[in-house]
Design a protein around this motif. Structure first.
Motif, mmCIF file in Angstrom:
data_model
loop_
_atom_site.group_PDB
_atom_site.id
_atom_site.type_symbol
_atom_site.label_atom_id
_atom_site.label_comp_id
_atom_site.label_asym_id
_atom_site.label_seq_id
_atom_site.Cartn_x
_atom_site.Cartn_y
_atom_site.Cartn_z
ATOM 1 N N TYR A 4 0.786 -1.076 -0.274
ATOM 2 C CA TYR A 4 -0.003 0.000 -0.094
ATOM 3 C C TYR A 4 1.013 1.330 -0.069
ATOM 4 O O TYR A 4 0.675 1.986 -0.723
ATOM 5 N N GLY A 5 1.690 1.369 0.768
ATOM 6 C CA GLY A 5 2.875 2.361 1.014
ATOM 7 C C GLY A 5 3.542 2.703 -0.487
ATOM 8 O O GLY A 5 3.565 3.731 -1.066
ATOM 9 N N SER A 6 3.786 1.555 -1.109
ATOM 10 C CA SER A 6 4.499 1.821 -2.569
ATOM 11 C C SER A 6 3.399 2.420 -3.576
ATOM 12 O O SER A 6 3.807 3.131 -4.509
ATOM 13 N N GLY A 7 2.198 1.879 -3.489
ATOM 14 C CA GLY A 7 1.068 1.946 -4.234
ATOM 15 C C GLY A 7 0.865 3.515 -4.129
ATOM 16 O O GLY A 7 0.560 4.180 -5.089
ATOM 17 N N VAL A 8 0.841 4.022 -2.674
ATOM 18 C CA VAL A 8 0.182 5.515 -2.637
ATOM 19 C C VAL A 8 1.353 6.395 -3.280
ATOM 20 O O VAL A 8 1.171 7.457 -3.900
ATOM 21 N N LEU A 9 2.710 5.842 -3.147
ATOM 22 C CA LEU A 9 4.009 6.931 -3.602
ATOM 23 C C LEU A 9 4.018 6.649 -5.219
ATOM 24 O O LEU A 9 3.835 7.915 -5.787
ATOM 25 N N THR A 10 3.590 5.838 -5.712
ATOM 26 C CA THR A 10 3.553 5.706 -7.100
ATOM 27 C C THR A 10 2.380 6.687 -7.808
ATOM 28 O O THR A 10 2.481 7.117 -8.739
ATOM 29 N N MET A 11 1.102 6.532 -6.922
ATOM 30 C CA MET A 11 -0.047 7.378 -7.423
ATOM 31 C C MET A 11 0.361 8.887 -7.440
ATOM 32 O O MET A 11 -0.099 9.672 -8.255
ATOM 33 N N LEU A 12 1.126 9.309 -6.316
ATOM 34 C CA LEU A 12 1.507 10.730 -6.097
ATOM 35 C C LEU A 12 2.138 11.046 -7.270
ATOM 36 O O LEU A 12 2.003 12.208 -7.682
ATOM 37 N N LEU A 13 3.319 10.434 -7.414
ATOM 38 C CA LEU A 13 4.268 10.810 -8.593
ATOM 39 C C LEU A 13 3.569 10.756 -10.004
ATOM 40 O O LEU A 13 3.611 11.774 -10.744
ATOM 41 N N ALA A 14 2.665 9.813 -10.229
ATOM 42 C CA ALA A 14 2.163 9.662 -11.495
ATOM 43 C C ALA A 14 1.009 10.902 -11.687
ATOM 44 O O ALA A 14 0.688 11.427 -12.619
ATOM 45 N N GLY A 15 0.276 11.092 -10.585
ATOM 46 C CA GLY A 15 -0.616 12.061 -10.513
ATOM 47 C C GLY A 15 0.032 13.538 -10.529
ATOM 48 O O GLY A 15 -0.332 14.488 -11.696
ATOM 49 N N LEU A 16 1.160 13.922 -10.281
ATOM 50 C CA LEU A 16 1.879 15.237 -10.456
ATOM 51 C C LEU A 16 2.158 15.308 -12.000
ATOM 52 O O LEU A 16 2.088 16.221 -12.414
ATOM 53 N N ILE A 17 2.723 14.329 -12.239
ATOM 54 C CA ILE A 17 3.279 14.187 -13.746
ATOM 55 C C ILE A 17 2.108 14.664 -14.876
ATOM 56 O O ILE A 17 2.202 15.274 -15.632
ATOM 57 N N SER A 18 1.145 13.669 -14.495
ATOM 58 C CA SER A 18 -0.043 13.771 -15.484
ATOM 59 C C SER A 18 -0.738 15.026 -15.522
ATOM 60 O O SER A 18 -1.009 15.486 -16.455
ATOM 61 N N ALA A 19 -0.754 15.649 -14.310
ATOM 62 C CA ALA A 19 -1.361 16.986 -14.036
ATOM 63 C C ALA A 19 -0.510 18.187 -14.818
ATOM 64 O O ALA A 19 -1.107 18.999 -15.521
ATOM 65 N N SER A 20 0.687 17.804 -14.894
ATOM 66 C CA SER A 20 1.754 18.827 -15.502
ATOM 67 C C SER A 20 1.453 18.835 -16.876
ATOM 68 O O SER A 20 1.372 19.930 -17.573
ATOM 69 N N ILE A 21 1.285 17.594 -17.376
ATOM 70 C CA ILE A 21 0.934 17.697 -18.948
ATOM 71 C C ILE A 21 -0.243 18.046 -19.339
ATOM 72 O O ILE A 21 -0.486 18.764 -20.070
ATOM 73 N N ALA A 22 -1.183 17.710 -18.462
ATOM 74 C CA ALA A 22 -2.710 18.231 -19.008
ATOM 75 C C ALA A 22 -2.771 19.736 -18.780
ATOM 76 O O ALA A 22 -3.305 20.367 -19.387
ATOM 77 N N CYS A 23 -1.966 20.559 -17.891
ATOM 78 C CA CYS A 23 -1.831 22.079 -17.858
ATOM 79 C C CYS A 23 -1.507 22.375 -19.036
ATOM 80 O O CYS A 23 -2.108 23.465 -19.374
ATOM 81 N N PRO B 70 -3.775 14.013 -7.983
ATOM 82 C CA PRO B 70 -3.142 13.003 -7.042
ATOM 83 C C PRO B 70 -4.134 12.723 -5.986
ATOM 84 O O PRO B 70 -3.959 11.681 -5.535
ATOM 85 N N ILE B 71 -4.931 13.619 -5.472
ATOM 86 C CA ILE B 71 -6.017 13.031 -4.387
ATOM 87 C C ILE B 71 -6.949 12.217 -4.984
ATOM 88 O O ILE B 71 -7.302 11.226 -4.351
ATOM 89 N N SER B 72 -7.374 12.364 -6.280
ATOM 90 C CA SER B 72 -7.969 11.265 -6.758
ATOM 91 C C SER B 72 -7.262 9.898 -6.880
ATOM 92 O O SER B 72 -7.785 8.919 -6.568
ATOM 93 N N LEU B 73 -6.178 9.994 -7.439
ATOM 94 C CA LEU B 73 -5.383 8.635 -7.614
ATOM 95 C C LEU B 73 -5.154 7.874 -6.298
ATOM 96 O O LEU B 73 -4.968 6.789 -6.201
#
Length: 461
Positions: free
Chosen positions: A103-122, A148-151
């Motif tokens: 779970y810890g590894s999954g949350v960290l992965t989702m946080l990073l993925a969320g920030l990267i995808s948000a930057s591209i979408a912006c 990232p909150i959603s992820l």
């Protein structure tokens, strides 16, 4: 065909353990579905109330603006999961001792993925949503960083499903729906309801209702980043197989609204969103079954999967068709009365959307079965055929037929997908086709459960 072996983080991997309420038995499965359905009814009721408030206050144009603003983080969150939620369910059910690290590894992965995808979408939003005002486009660029909150929420919900804590999962959905409609009502009372304030209310409520679950799982699992690379690799080894299909599926599921936002006006997008909201009522039956079905299938013998899918899809489809027919019969009068005269004339569109959802329910159940037996790649491969077909149909239909073209194009694509998924069972995974079936006993159990609930409520009153 044998299930592909997943890489191990530890030296041993245990068989799936029965989880209370996870659906490991027929009684547990039915109880979990019943709990989920009850909260889904509450959530859908609140979502309808939210739709009524925004439609009557903002009109079709304002409603379309709200949908457009919230579309970017919704789309970003749904297509960059990397299959982590599925990986969490699959491996926590099999390696419960490693749940905290997973779970810890999954949350960290989702946080990073969320920030990267948000930057591209912006960077894409100004071009994509050029029909909105400059102020709304700028707000949408900021709002997309709530991804990232959603992820993290998706990973948390997956962990609850894997642990069999469906009541907590359902409580979160219900609390979010209630909190959102209450906040919209408050904004309306003070005269501050707008597309911007409604979008902000949604993300605030989502975070506030997620926080207790994060605290709960922190206490129960003690999330940690022990061997994070190994655990992330373990999650992705399974998750990416299903993610490829999920990625394409999510693009397909949001393709209609995404293309409508580019081709048509905000007002038309608002009309479409209300039609989708009305047509989604029967979908609650499907969403009550799927979160319980996947963990149950993942912990079952491979040969039993087709029969479990046949019965679950049979009951679900019968109920969905009955609900769809009833809804379609009253829609011409109810929709304009509830949402306002501006939303009259949506009956045919709602009918096409209902057909799409019934077909989609069967497709998703077949897809869950393939994932549960360790063959998510089959569904992924089929999605590479279906989604491009759907997008081509949408590109051809929307400019010429507008909203009806969008709904009809997806219904056609769902028919093709159902045929391909059903054929994959005997041809690829060497199991019989899970034909939807329902027996008199199944219907009697449903009626007995419904009658028992009414008696309990009557006694409580």
């Amino acid at each position: 065909m044998s299930r592909p072996d997943a890489p191990n983080v530890d030296s041993t991997e245990t068989a799936p353990e029965p989880v209370a309420g996870s659906g490991s038995t027929l009684h547990g499965f039915a109880k979990s579905v019943s709990q989920t359905l009850g909260v889904n009814l509450l959530a859908y009721g609140c979502n309808f109330a939210a739709g009524i408030i925004t439609a009557r206050t903002l009109g079709s144009d304002g409603r379309g603006q709200l949908v457009a603003v919230m579309l970017a983080p919704t789309l970003a969150a749904s297509i960059v999961t990397l299959g982590v939620p599925s990986g969490l369910i699959y491996h926590i059910r099999r390696k419960s001792a490693d749940a905290g690290a997973l779970y810890g590894s999954g949350v960290l992965t989702m946080l990073l993925a969320g920030l990267i995808s948000a930057s591209i979408a912006c960077l894409i939003i100004p071009w994509w949503l050029d029909g909105l005002s400059a102020e709304l486009r700028h707000f949408a660029q900021i709002y997309v960083f709530t991804t990232p909150i959603s992820l993290i929420g998706l990973s948390t919900m997956a962990c609850l499903e894997a642990r069999g804590e469906f009541l907590l999962r359902s409580a979160k959905l219900g609390a979010t729906a209630i909190g959102y409609v209450v906040s919209l009502g408050g904004l309306w009372l003070v005269g501050l309801l707008s597309p911007v304030s409604a979008a902000l209310a949604h993300v605030i409520v989502s975070f506030v209702t997620l926080l207790p679950l994060l605290i709960h799982l922190h206490r129960q699992l003690r999330p940690r980043l022990a061997q994070p690379i190994a655990h992330v690799r373990l999650l992705l080894s399974f998750g990416l197989k299903s993610y490829v299909g999920t990625f394409v599926t999510r693009i397909g599921s949001e393709a209609d609204r995404s293309l409508l936002a580019g081709f048509l006006s905000a007002s038309e997008l608002g009309l479409y969103s209300i039609a989708v909201s009305v047509a989604s009522v029967p979908w609650m039956l499907h969403t009550a079954v799927t979160p319980v079905l996947f963990p149950a299938l993942a912990g079952s013998d491979r040969a039993k999967v087709p029969s479990m899918i046949s019965r679950s899809s049979g009951v679900t489809l019968v109920l969905m068709v009955a609900a769809s027919v009833g809804l379609l019969a009253i829609a011409p009068w109810v929709v304009p009365f509830v949402y306002g005269p501006e939303f009259a004339g949506l009956t045919l569109l709602i009918g096409l959307l209902l057909l799409r959802l019934v077909l989609m329910s069967f497709c998703e159940t077949l897809s869950v079965g393939l994932t549960a037996i360790g063959r998510p790649g089959v569904n992924s491969a089929l999605q590479f055929v279906i989604v491009p077909l759907m997008i081509v149909l949408l590109f051809l239909a929307i400019p010429r037929y507008g909203l009806l073209g969008a709904a009809g194009a997806i219904a056609i694509a769902m028919c093709v997908r159902a045929v391909l998924l059903a054929g994959a069972y005997p041809l690829i995974v060497k199991l019989r086709v899970p034909v939807p079936t329902i027996s008199g006993d199944d219907m009697q159990r449903l009626w007995d459960r419904f009658a028992a609930r009414r008696l309990r409520r009557g006694g409580a009153s």
